[in-house]
Enzyme design. Structure first.
Site, PDB file in Angstrom:
ATOM      1  N   LYS A   1      -1.652   3.230   3.811  1.00 41.33           N
ATOM      2  CA  LYS A   1      -0.949   2.183   4.559  1.00 41.33           C
ATOM      3  C   LYS A   1      -0.197   2.764   5.765  1.00 41.33           C
ATOM      4  O   LYS A   1      -0.012   2.074   6.770  1.00 41.33           O
ATOM      5  CB  LYS A   1      -0.018   1.407   3.623  1.00 41.33           C
ATOM      6  CG  LYS A   1      -0.799   0.549   2.607  1.00 41.33           C
ATOM      7  CD  LYS A   1      -1.707  -0.454   3.310  1.00 41.33           C
ATOM      8  CE  LYS A   1      -2.458  -1.374   2.378  1.00 41.33           C
ATOM      9  NZ  LYS A   1      -3.244  -2.396   3.061  1.00 41.33           N
TER      10      LYS A   1
ATOM     11  N   TYR B   1      -2.327   5.514  -1.854  1.00 39.58           N
ATOM     12  CA  TYR B   1      -2.133   4.172  -1.294  1.00 39.58           C
ATOM     13  C   TYR B   1      -1.097   4.222  -0.177  1.00 39.58           C
ATOM     14  O   TYR B   1      -1.301   3.663   0.908  1.00 39.58           O
ATOM     15  CB  TYR B   1      -1.687   3.196  -2.388  1.00 39.58           C
ATOM     16  CG  TYR B   1      -1.380   1.797  -1.868  1.00 39.58           C
ATOM     17  CD1 TYR B   1      -2.405   0.897  -1.578  1.00 39.58           C
ATOM     18  CD2 TYR B   1      -0.052   1.390  -1.659  1.00 39.58           C
ATOM     19  CE1 TYR B   1      -2.116  -0.382  -1.089  1.00 39.58           C
ATOM     20  CE2 TYR B   1       0.233   0.121  -1.174  1.00 39.58           C
ATOM     21  CZ  TYR B   1      -0.801  -0.767  -0.897  1.00 39.58           C
ATOM     22  OH  TYR B   1      -0.517  -2.024  -0.409  1.00 39.58           O
TER      23      TYR B   1
ATOM     24  N   SER C   1       1.707  -2.159   4.662  1.00 39.07           N
ATOM     25  CA  SER C   1       2.575  -2.329   3.499  1.00 39.07           C
ATOM     26  C   SER C   1       3.878  -1.602   3.775  1.00 39.07           C
ATOM     27  O   SER C   1       3.899  -0.637   4.557  1.00 39.07           O
ATOM     28  CB  SER C   1       1.923  -1.717   2.254  1.00 39.07           C
ATOM     29  OG  SER C   1       2.857  -1.647   1.198  1.00 39.07           O
TER      30      SER C   1
HETATM   31  N1  LIG Z   1       0.607  -8.096  -2.879  1.00 32.63           N
HETATM   32  C1  LIG Z   1       1.486  -7.236  -2.408  1.00 32.63           C
HETATM   33  O1  LIG Z   1       2.588  -7.079  -2.931  1.00 32.63           O
HETATM   34  C2  LIG Z   1       1.173  -6.423  -1.176  1.00 32.63           C
HETATM   35  C3  LIG Z   1       2.224  -5.741  -0.576  1.00 32.63           C
HETATM   36  C4  LIG Z   1       1.963  -4.997   0.567  1.00 32.63           C
HETATM   37  C5  LIG Z   1       0.680  -4.932   1.066  1.00 32.63           C
HETATM   38  N2  LIG Z   1      -0.316  -5.592   0.436  1.00 32.63           N
HETATM   39  C6  LIG Z   1      -1.641  -5.474   1.015  1.00 32.63           C
HETATM   40  O2  LIG Z   1      -2.104  -6.762   1.328  1.00 32.63           O
HETATM   41  C7  LIG Z   1      -3.514  -6.804   1.235  1.00 32.63           C
HETATM   42  C8  LIG Z   1      -3.916  -7.968   0.339  1.00 32.63           C
HETATM   43  O3  LIG Z   1      -3.304  -7.794  -0.916  1.00 32.63           O
HETATM   44  P1  LIG Z   1      -3.320  -8.972  -1.996  1.00 32.63           P
HETATM   45  O4  LIG Z   1      -2.101  -8.821  -2.806  1.00 32.63           O
HETATM   46  O5  LIG Z   1      -3.635 -10.262  -1.333  1.00 32.63           O
HETATM   47  O6  LIG Z   1      -4.563  -8.502  -2.887  1.00 32.63           O
HETATM   48  P2  LIG Z   1      -5.641  -9.371  -3.695  1.00 32.63           P
HETATM   49  O7  LIG Z   1      -6.248  -8.406  -4.657  1.00 32.63           O
HETATM   50  O8  LIG Z   1      -5.043 -10.619  -4.225  1.00 32.63           O
HETATM   51  O9  LIG Z   1      -6.704  -9.761  -2.564  1.00 32.63           O
HETATM   52  C9  LIG Z   1      -7.460  -8.776  -1.921  1.00 32.63           C
HETATM   53  C10 LIG Z   1      -8.778  -9.367  -1.488  1.00 32.63           C
HETATM   54  O10 LIG Z   1      -9.510  -8.313  -0.844  1.00 32.63           O
HETATM   55  C11 LIG Z   1     -10.858  -8.353  -1.293  1.00 32.63           C
HETATM   56  N3  LIG Z   1     -11.469  -7.030  -1.183  1.00 32.63           N
HETATM   57  C12 LIG Z   1     -11.187  -5.925  -1.932  1.00 32.63           C
HETATM   58  N4  LIG Z   1     -12.013  -4.911  -1.573  1.00 32.63           N
HETATM   59  C13 LIG Z   1     -12.809  -5.378  -0.585  1.00 32.63           C
HETATM   60  C14 LIG Z   1     -13.866  -4.822   0.180  1.00 32.63           C
HETATM   61  N5  LIG Z   1     -14.283  -3.561  -0.022  1.00 32.63           N
HETATM   62  N6  LIG Z   1     -14.452  -5.590   1.131  1.00 32.63           N
HETATM   63  C15 LIG Z   1     -14.055  -6.878   1.338  1.00 32.63           C
HETATM   64  N7  LIG Z   1     -13.087  -7.479   0.617  1.00 32.63           N
HETATM   65  C16 LIG Z   1     -12.465  -6.727  -0.339  1.00 32.63           C
HETATM   66  C17 LIG Z   1     -10.756  -8.795  -2.757  1.00 32.63           C
HETATM   67  O11 LIG Z   1     -12.003  -9.318  -3.216  1.00 32.63           O
HETATM   68  C18 LIG Z   1      -9.645  -9.842  -2.670  1.00 32.63           C
HETATM   69  O12 LIG Z   1     -10.163 -11.122  -2.399  1.00 32.63           O
HETATM   70  C19 LIG Z   1      -3.948  -5.445   0.714  1.00 32.63           C
HETATM   71  O13 LIG Z   1      -4.356  -4.643   1.789  1.00 32.63           O
HETATM   72  C20 LIG Z   1      -2.690  -4.893   0.088  1.00 32.63           C
HETATM   73  O14 LIG Z   1      -2.651  -3.483   0.089  1.00 32.63           O
HETATM   74  C21 LIG Z   1      -0.105  -6.336  -0.669  1.00 32.63           C
END
Ligand SMILES: NC(=O)c1ccc[n+]([C@@H]2O[C@H](COP(=O)([O-])OP(=O)(O)OC[C@H]3O[C@@H](n4cnc5c(N)ncnc54)[C@H](O)[C@@H]3O)[C@@H](O)[C@H]2O)c1
Length: 296
Positions: free
Chosen positions: A204, A200, A185
């Site tokens: 990251k 968090y 991130s």
């Molecule tokens: N959305 C953003 O703005 C953003 C920005 C930077 C980084 N990220 C990172 O991207 C990644 C995905 O984020 P997103 O926005 O798609 O989130 P999201 O919540 O839409 O999807 C996350 C998925 O991970 C699964 N998950 C959660 N805990 C789990 C576990 N213990 N074992 C297996 N699966 C698990 C959830 O069931 C879900 O399907 C994350 O690591 C998040 O930190 C997101």
């Protein structure tokens, strides 16, 4: 979309192109993932789901690994149906769904064993993306320790466990290399404000440094390890935060030089690049995709 705040669509050329799946178009063949098998943790929804879509459209088979097995199965079906509808003359991809808690070493071990079974992906794994992860906003002095440990368990241990599991298969059993792509991130580099999320951010930063460390440690085995660090992307994860604190949306966008939040499809090009032979000399890199947030 939030019922409490009006959010304009996160439009981009990539989003417009991905809106209606198109038949395959010509591109550099080194970007092709034809016949490769890509495992995506957290692939049931959000960024992981869109990365699965990018892989399938590039010719790969996919294994979705997610804590939410029901959503993973439904996403696997949707991905297959959509691809087949858009490309009726091409062979359908093999898309499997696996219930797994990435923070649990036994669950991870069992799931990777399951993925390579004859009825799933017997030719083995070529690419791993670790997208499973979550964020919580608490002031540091109020954050309950068990919740911090849970967050690090998924974001850091989960990334570590899945990477090591696939590396063991490649190094010890298959004697071959592969590509690991960790989803970090921009919070691993910048302290984004105004929300408080120190654990968090630290998680990251750890993911980014795990990618760099594994890249060096496993280079001799032909394993490449890179990190993608997204900025604010519109997914269920960020939508929940905006629903709870609608004032955050305008605050966030006002700090993004591109003037909008990202759409998950904005990550498609980078993830296909890192998974494919196009990036065969790229390892230990961190690709920030944040609309310019971290450069000002
Ligand atoms: N959305 C953003 O703005 C953003 C920005 C930077 C980084 N990220 C990172 O991207 C990644 C995905 O984020 P997103 O926005 O798609 O989130 P999201 O919540 O839409 O999807 C996350 C998925 O991970 C699964 N998950 C959660 N805990 C789990 C576990 N213990 N074992 C297996 N699966 C698990 C959830 O069931 C879900 O399907 C994350 O690591 C998040 O930190 C997101």
């Amino acid at each position: 979309m939030s019922s409490s705040t009006t959010i304009p669509p996160t439009t981009s050329a990539a989003a417009a192109a991905a809106e209606a799946p198109q038949p395959q178009k010509r591109t550099l063949s080194i970007f092709s993932l034809e016949g490769k098998t890509c495992v995506v943790t957290g692939g049931a929804r959000g960024l992981g789901y869109t990365m699965c879509q990018a892989f399938i459209e590039s010719g790969a088979n996919v294994a979705i690994l997610d804590l939410n097995g029901t959503e993973a199965r439904s996403s696997a079906e949707t991905l297959t149906t959509n691809y087949t509808a858009a490309n009726p003359t091409l062979p359908p991809p093999k898309v499997t769904a696996h219930t797994c808690d990435v923070s649990d070493p036994i669950s991870v071990s069992k799931t990777f064993e399951e993925i390579i079974q004859p009825h799933n992906h017997p030719s083995g794994i070529d690419v791993l993306v670790t997208s499973a992860g979550f964020v919580e906003n608490f002031k540091a002095e109020e954050y309950p320790l068990p919740r911090i440990q849970k967050l690090w368990g998924v974001n850091v241990d989960g990334t570590y466990l899945c990477a090591v599991e696939v590396a063991k298969e490649w190094i010890l059993k298959k004697k071959r290399g592969g590509s690991i792509i960790m989803v970090g991130s921009m919070s691993g580099t910048a302290v984004n404000v105004p929300q408080a999320q120190a654990p968090y951010n630290a998680s990251k930063a750890a993911v980014r440094q795990l990618a760099a460390s594994f890249a060096v440690e496993w280079a001799e085995h032909g394993i490449r390890v890179n990190c993608i660090s997204p900025g604010y992307m519109m997914t269920a994860l960020t939508q929940k935060i905006i629903d709870e604190q609608p004032e955050l949306y305008n605050n966030w966008v006002s700090r993004i030089p591109a003037g909008r939040m990202g759409n998950p499809v904005d990550l498609m090009g980078a993830v296909v690049y890192l998974a494919s032979d196009a990036s065969s000399y790229t390892t230990g890199a961190d690709i920030r995709i944040d609309g310019g947030y971290t450069v000002i």
